[in-house]
Each structure stands twice: as structure tokens, then as C-alpha cells.
Design a protein around this motif. Sequence first.
Motif, PDB file in Angstrom:
ATOM      1  N   ARG A  73       1.262  -2.644 -27.572  1.00 44.49           N
ATOM      2  CA  ARG A  73       2.078  -3.339 -28.567  1.00 44.49           C
ATOM      3  C   ARG A  73       3.032  -4.281 -27.837  1.00 44.49           C
ATOM      4  NH1 ARG A  73       5.501   0.289 -30.061  1.00 44.49           N
ATOM      5  NH2 ARG A  73       4.757   1.773 -28.532  1.00 44.49           N
ATOM      6  N   PHE A  74       3.552  -5.279 -28.544  1.00 44.94           N
ATOM      7  CA  PHE A  74       4.464  -6.218 -27.898  1.00 44.94           C
ATOM      8  C   PHE A  74       5.349  -6.927 -28.924  1.00 44.94           C
ATOM      9  CE2 PHE A  74       0.488  -8.363 -28.719  1.00 44.94           C
ATOM     10  CZ  PHE A  74       0.872  -9.543 -29.332  1.00 44.94           C
ATOM     11  N   THR A  75       6.441  -7.495 -28.396  1.00 54.94           N
ATOM     12  CA  THR A  75       7.350  -8.357 -29.157  1.00 54.94           C
ATOM     13  C   THR A  75       7.455  -9.664 -28.381  1.00 54.94           C
ATOM     14  OG1 THR A  75       8.601  -6.448 -29.931  1.00 54.94           O
ATOM     15  CG2 THR A  75       9.682  -8.575 -30.091  1.00 54.94           C
ATOM     16  N   GLU A  91       7.286 -18.840 -24.852  1.00 49.56           N
ATOM     17  CA  GLU A  91       7.067 -17.473 -25.325  1.00 49.56           C
ATOM     18  C   GLU A  91       7.543 -16.486 -24.263  1.00 49.56           C
ATOM     19  OE1 GLU A  91       3.019 -18.076 -27.946  1.00 49.56           O
ATOM     20  OE2 GLU A  91       2.782 -17.670 -25.804  1.00 49.56           O
ATOM     21  N   HIS A  92       8.299 -15.471 -24.682  1.00 48.88           N
ATOM     22  CA  HIS A  92       8.810 -14.427 -23.792  1.00 48.88           C
ATOM     23  C   HIS A  92       8.338 -13.080 -24.356  1.00 48.88           C
ATOM     24  CE1 HIS A  92      11.326 -17.539 -22.022  1.00 48.88           C
ATOM     25  NE2 HIS A  92      11.653 -17.878 -23.264  1.00 48.88           N
ATOM     26  N   PHE A  93       7.337 -12.479 -23.711  1.00 51.89           N
ATOM     27  CA  PHE A  93       6.715 -11.238 -24.168  1.00 51.89           C
ATOM     28  C   PHE A  93       7.392 -10.022 -23.543  1.00 51.89           C
ATOM     29  CE2 PHE A  93       3.452 -14.418 -24.573  1.00 51.89           C
ATOM     30  CZ  PHE A  93       2.645 -14.017 -25.619  1.00 51.89           C
ATOM     31  N   GLY A  98       6.784  -1.751 -21.018  1.00 54.90           N
ATOM     32  CA  GLY A  98       7.941  -2.261 -20.287  1.00 54.90           C
ATOM     33  C   GLY A  98       7.673  -3.530 -19.491  1.00 54.90           C
ATOM     34  N   THR A  99       6.431  -3.945 -19.374  1.00 54.38           N
ATOM     35  CA  THR A  99       6.136  -5.173 -18.640  1.00 54.38           C
ATOM     36  C   THR A  99       6.512  -6.390 -19.479  1.00 54.38           C
ATOM     37  OG1 THR A  99       3.843  -5.219 -19.416  1.00 54.38           O
ATOM     38  CG2 THR A  99       4.258  -4.129 -17.302  1.00 54.38           C
ATOM     39  N   THR A 100       6.715  -7.510 -18.797  1.00 52.10           N
ATOM     40  CA  THR A 100       7.079  -8.751 -19.474  1.00 52.10           C
ATOM     41  C   THR A 100       6.136  -9.870 -19.036  1.00 52.10           C
ATOM     42  OG1 THR A 100       8.649  -9.381 -17.756  1.00 52.10           O
ATOM     43  CG2 THR A 100       9.517  -8.098 -19.613  1.00 52.10           C
ATOM     44  N   GLN A 101       6.117 -10.943 -19.807  1.00 49.46           N
ATOM     45  CA  GLN A 101       5.279 -12.088 -19.490  1.00 49.46           C
ATOM     46  C   GLN A 101       5.893 -13.327 -20.122  1.00 49.46           C
ATOM     47  OE1 GLN A 101       1.360 -11.925 -21.233  1.00 49.46           O
ATOM     48  NE2 GLN A 101       0.551 -13.527 -19.906  1.00 49.46           N
ATOM     49  N   GLU A 102       5.715 -14.467 -19.471  1.00 54.24           N
ATOM     50  CA  GLU A 102       6.190 -15.751 -19.981  1.00 54.24           C
ATOM     51  C   GLU A 102       4.980 -16.663 -20.149  1.00 54.24           C
ATOM     52  OE1 GLU A 102       9.636 -16.258 -20.323  1.00 54.24           O
ATOM     53  OE2 GLU A 102       9.862 -14.177 -19.664  1.00 54.24           O
TER      54      GLU A 102
END
Length: 191
Positions: A73-75, A91-93, A98-102
Motif C-alpha cells: 500500500r502507499f500514499t 510525486e512523493h511516495f 516505510g520505503t519512499t520514492q520520488e
Amino acid sequence: MTSMPSTHRFTTLRRAGIGLALVGTLALLSACASPSVEDYAQERPALDLRQYFNGPLTAHGMFTDRQGKVVKRFTVQMTGKWTGNEGVLEEHFVYSDGTTQERTWHIQYLGEGRYSGQAGDVVGPATGQAAGNALHWNYVLALPVNGRVWNVRMDDWMYLMDGRIMLNRTAMSKFGIHLGDLTISFTKGSE
């Protein structure tokens, strides 16, 4: 070893030919049955990415595997800015693990509901066609999977529900094999 009588061979070949023709016809019919963005031309409100992806947005989504199990799942916090027919969508995921992505999209409106887009992890151009409240968007995403990168085809459909909410469903595939789906709900404005 006995050989098959020629009439029996002819009947067997004829049945096989009919079977192949039937399979081919069914495949052709299922391809023709795919939705077209023009099917939504009369639906309202009309989707214009230049208006919808302008300003702050928040999205919530999930990846499901081909069996339908939720894998992640993600926001996403997004900001879109347009100058004429050129747009940038940042976009900032934040994922459930707990991982993130741009990701930064550079989108161009080409006229008559057509769009083109590029992003750092998108292989080649993304192409889209909008009609009514729908957008059909296609691209190849370089997706990291277990230390490797897979080029995954994204068949993306977006539907504007009202001025604030847009729903997105994406079928993901590689070599024509369905890998899973992505489902997203966008909300215009910040939370």
C-alpha cells in the motif's frame, strides 16, 4: 502400425481447423471488446489533466498480485504546475513498508485530448488519450524487483468522478503476462 483411413484423417484435420478458427475468432472478439477511451466521450465531468493535475493532490493506492492479494500500500503527495501546455507533476511516495520514492513527470498536452509524458524511471514516452471523464495512459516503467529492474508495461485508466476525486486502475504486464494491478484514488487539494 496401422495408418488412419484418409476420411478419418480429413475429419480430424477439419475438426482441428474449426477449433483453431474458433479460438482465433474468440481472441479477436475479446480484443475488439476492450474499452476505448471514446466510449467515455459523453461522460462528465470532462477530464483535463492541465486543470486536474494543477496544485496539490494526495493519492492512496495499492499493488495487488495476479491472484488479487494486496502486496503493498502507499500514499502519494503530489504537486502539479502547468505553463500553457507543459506540465510538471512531482510525486512523493511513502510505502506501507516505510520505503519512499520520488518521481517527476513532464507532461505535454498535444491537443485533441492527447498527452505525452516522460519521467526518470519511464522507458520511452508515455502516451495518453482523454475523452469525457476518462484518460487511457500507456507507458513502460523500470520497476525495481528484488535487486533487479524489470521493464513493466503499464496500461493505465483514469476516471474523473467529480471535481476532486479521480480513480485509477492499471494493469501491469511483462511479455504479455499479467503481473498484477495498481489501484489509486486521487484527491485534489491537500489533506
